[in-house]
Write a protein that holds these residues in place. Structure first.
Motif, PDB file in Angstrom:
ATOM      1  N   TYR A   5       2.131  11.847  -8.366  1.00  0.00           N
ATOM      2  CA  TYR A   5       1.037  12.559  -9.501  1.00  0.00           C
ATOM      3  C   TYR A   5       0.807  14.015  -8.726  1.00  0.00           C
ATOM      4  CZ  TYR A   5       2.148   9.617 -13.523  1.00  0.00           C
ATOM      5  OH  TYR A   5       3.098   9.034 -14.471  1.00  0.00           O
ATOM      6  N   PHE A   6      -0.028  13.235  -7.519  1.00  0.00           N
ATOM      7  CA  PHE A   6      -0.846  14.283  -6.488  1.00  0.00           C
ATOM      8  C   PHE A   6       0.319  15.468  -5.839  1.00  0.00           C
ATOM      9  CE2 PHE A   6      -4.706  11.226  -6.869  1.00  0.00           C
ATOM     10  CZ  PHE A   6      -4.650  11.275  -8.161  1.00  0.00           C
ATOM     11  N   ASP A   7       1.734  15.696  -6.070  1.00  0.00           N
ATOM     12  CA  ASP A   7       2.431  15.540  -4.775  1.00  0.00           C
ATOM     13  C   ASP A   7       2.523  17.000  -4.942  1.00  0.00           C
ATOM     14  OD1 ASP A   7       4.244  15.901  -3.405  1.00  0.00           O
ATOM     15  OD2 ASP A   7       5.795  16.144  -4.705  1.00  0.00           O
ATOM     16  N   THR A  50       1.166  -1.246   0.148  1.00  0.00           N
ATOM     17  CA  THR A  50      -0.189   0.199  -0.118  1.00  0.00           C
ATOM     18  C   THR A  50       0.823   1.162   0.061  1.00  0.00           C
ATOM     19  OG1 THR A  50      -1.527  -1.360   1.667  1.00  0.00           O
ATOM     20  CG2 THR A  50      -1.970   1.026   1.609  1.00  0.00           C
ATOM     21  N   ASN A  51       1.691   1.166   0.632  1.00  0.00           N
ATOM     22  CA  ASN A  51       3.106   2.422   1.069  1.00  0.00           C
ATOM     23  C   ASN A  51       3.820   2.389  -0.464  1.00  0.00           C
ATOM     24  OD1 ASN A  51       1.453   2.733   3.127  1.00  0.00           O
ATOM     25  ND2 ASN A  51       3.777   2.316   4.733  1.00  0.00           N
ATOM     26  N   ASP A  52       4.414   1.309  -1.137  1.00  0.00           N
ATOM     27  CA  ASP A  52       4.385   1.478  -2.505  1.00  0.00           C
ATOM     28  C   ASP A  52       3.754   2.616  -3.372  1.00  0.00           C
ATOM     29  OD1 ASP A  52       6.542   0.887  -1.339  1.00  0.00           O
ATOM     30  OD2 ASP A  52       6.837  -0.968  -1.854  1.00  0.00           O
ATOM     31  N   LEU A  53       2.537   1.849  -3.414  1.00  0.00           N
ATOM     32  CA  LEU A  53       1.549   2.183  -4.621  1.00  0.00           C
ATOM     33  C   LEU A  53       1.083   3.561  -3.995  1.00  0.00           C
ATOM     34  CD1 LEU A  53      -0.084   1.533  -6.761  1.00  0.00           C
ATOM     35  CD2 LEU A  53      -2.047   1.434  -4.633  1.00  0.00           C
ATOM     36  N   ILE A  54       1.165   3.927  -2.702  1.00  0.00           N
ATOM     37  CA  ILE A  54       0.924   5.855  -2.172  1.00  0.00           C
ATOM     38  C   ILE A  54       2.123   6.332  -3.265  1.00  0.00           C
ATOM     39  CG2 ILE A  54       0.275   7.298  -0.547  1.00  0.00           C
ATOM     40  CD1 ILE A  54      -1.294   4.843   0.657  1.00  0.00           C
ATOM     41  N   SER A  55       3.607   5.998  -2.532  1.00  0.00           N
ATOM     42  CA  SER A  55       4.798   6.998  -2.602  1.00  0.00           C
ATOM     43  C   SER A  55       4.622   6.689  -4.946  1.00  0.00           C
ATOM     44  CB  SER A  55       5.232   6.262  -2.458  1.00  0.00           C
ATOM     45  OG  SER A  55       5.011   5.734  -0.296  1.00  0.00           O
ATOM     46  N   ASN A  56       4.566   5.578  -5.144  1.00  0.00           N
ATOM     47  CA  ASN A  56       5.510   5.833  -6.299  1.00  0.00           C
ATOM     48  C   ASN A  56       4.425   6.315  -6.928  1.00  0.00           C
ATOM     49  OD1 ASN A  56       7.685   4.564  -5.346  1.00  0.00           O
ATOM     50  ND2 ASN A  56       7.179   3.002  -5.122  1.00  0.00           N
ATOM     51  N   LEU A  57       3.165   5.995  -7.022  1.00  0.00           N
ATOM     52  CA  LEU A  57       1.618   6.273  -8.131  1.00  0.00           C
ATOM     53  C   LEU A  57       0.799   7.514  -7.746  1.00  0.00           C
ATOM     54  CD1 LEU A  57       0.994   5.755 -10.979  1.00  0.00           C
ATOM     55  CD2 LEU A  57      -0.801   4.389  -9.384  1.00  0.00           C
TER      56      LEU A  57
END
Length: 335
Positions: free
Chosen positions: A27-29, A16-23
């Motif tokens: 893009y939403f940063d 989950t954390n990888d998905l949030i961080s890497n995707l």
């Protein structure tokens, strides 16, 4: 990243954390989402507010201690409270499978109304979508919430400091093991049921006596292990837990032993981790124990100044083992 989404991406752990961080953050940063708090902390007309959104897909939708509607209200209220906010308003959106029983839907909506009244919030807007048979598993609910952050409160996931004491407000793993046992048809003797509850009144009581709370997090997906690893990484500290101080009910212990699971990785829906300076720890602990949702509160560990950014468990026999961020999928769809 992996090529396809798997159930482990929704577990609240490493994937989950990888998905949030890497995707998503890729893009939403922005400076707000980068804080990685349970709620976004915003300024609106010079007022600090907390804003959050969550979706609920638990199966079964009805379980001992609650249902998907109660879970939706409590989960969103709790995310706001973890920012030191007073929850005020919620929205609710329903995605309903064609053929879903109206009687079940009414029970769920009634449950939401009761929880909203108990938490002191109003459900003020919503949306309804119905999809073809098989397009969704019965009923999914999305809720968003907004609240005002109390003056003088500065609670964020990156505020943990060496010397802080870690307190939980009761036994761990009750919700996750309730869902697991009901889904699997396992009959555990005793009073095993979900701990689902709105925690805002408990947080208010803590803040009444201690404004210097550094971190608050409710330990939902991934359990205490996931939450503490996130805080350790974000705050750049290590956390040391005392195994013999961690409160776990006999029912959860028995179910975990039977299924080969670790209670630290099991989801909760009415438990929080509170980080406070050591000088306030026993005062906060006593205040928790005087609240109906904190009668079994315990100090479970402390923050230590180590660059490793790890979570450790000091075992009863005197050893020390690493409590890693959970990986893979132990228990799908617990919220």
């Amino acid at each position: 990243m992996e090529d396809k989404i798997s159930l482990s991406h929704g577990s609240g752990g490493k994937q989950t954390n990888d998905l949030i961080s890497n995707l998503f953050i890729k893009y939403f940063d922005n400076e707000i989402i980068r804080q990685m708090n349970d709620s976004a902390q915003l300024y609106l007309n010079n007022n600090r507010i907390a804003f959050t959104t969550d979706s609920f897909v638990v199966t079964p939708a009805f379980f001992k201690g609650g249902d998907i509607g109660k879970l939706a209200v409590c989960g969103t209220v709790n995310d706001l409270a973890m920012s030191g906010a007073k929850p005020l308003y919620l929205t609710s959106a329903f995605i309903i499978e064609e053929g879903y029983p109206i009687e079940n839907l009414e029970t769920i909506v009634k449950s939401m109304a009761e929880m909203a009244e108990r938490a002191g919030v109003k459900i003020v807007a919503g949306d309804t979508k119905v999809v073809e048979k098989g397009g969704v598993d019965g009923l999914f609910i999305n809720t968003s919430g907004i609240g005002t952050i109390y003056e003088g409160i500065n609670i964020e996931a990156n505020k943990a400091e060496a010397g802080d004491v870690v307190i939980v407000n009761g036994t761990l793993g009750d919700h996750g093991m309730t869902i697991m046992c009901e889904r699997s048809g396992i009959d555990i003797q005793g009073e095993l049921k979900s701990d689902c509850a709105p925690l805002n009144s408990l947080v208010d009581s803590i803040l009444d006596i201690c404004k210097d709370v550094h971190v608050l997090r409710d330990a939902t997906r991934g359990g205490v292990a996931a939450v503490l690893n996130e805080i350790a990484e974000t705050s750049r500290v290590s956390i040391e837990l005392e195994e013999d101080s961690i409160p776990i009910s006999e029912e959860v212990k028995g179910a975990c032993e039977l299924l080969g699971l670790d209670p630290l990785y099991i989801a909760n829906e009415g438990k929080l981790c509170c980080f406070v300076p050591e000088k306030y720890a026993h005062k906060v602990l006593e205040q928790m124990r005087n609240h109906p949702l904190g009668t079994k509160a315990e100090i479970i560990g402390k923050v230590v100044a180590e660059v490793s950014q790890r979570v450790y468990l000091k075992t009863i026999i005197g050893g020390r083992r690493i409590v890693d961020m959970p990986s893979g999928q132990q228990l799908p769809r617990i919220c």
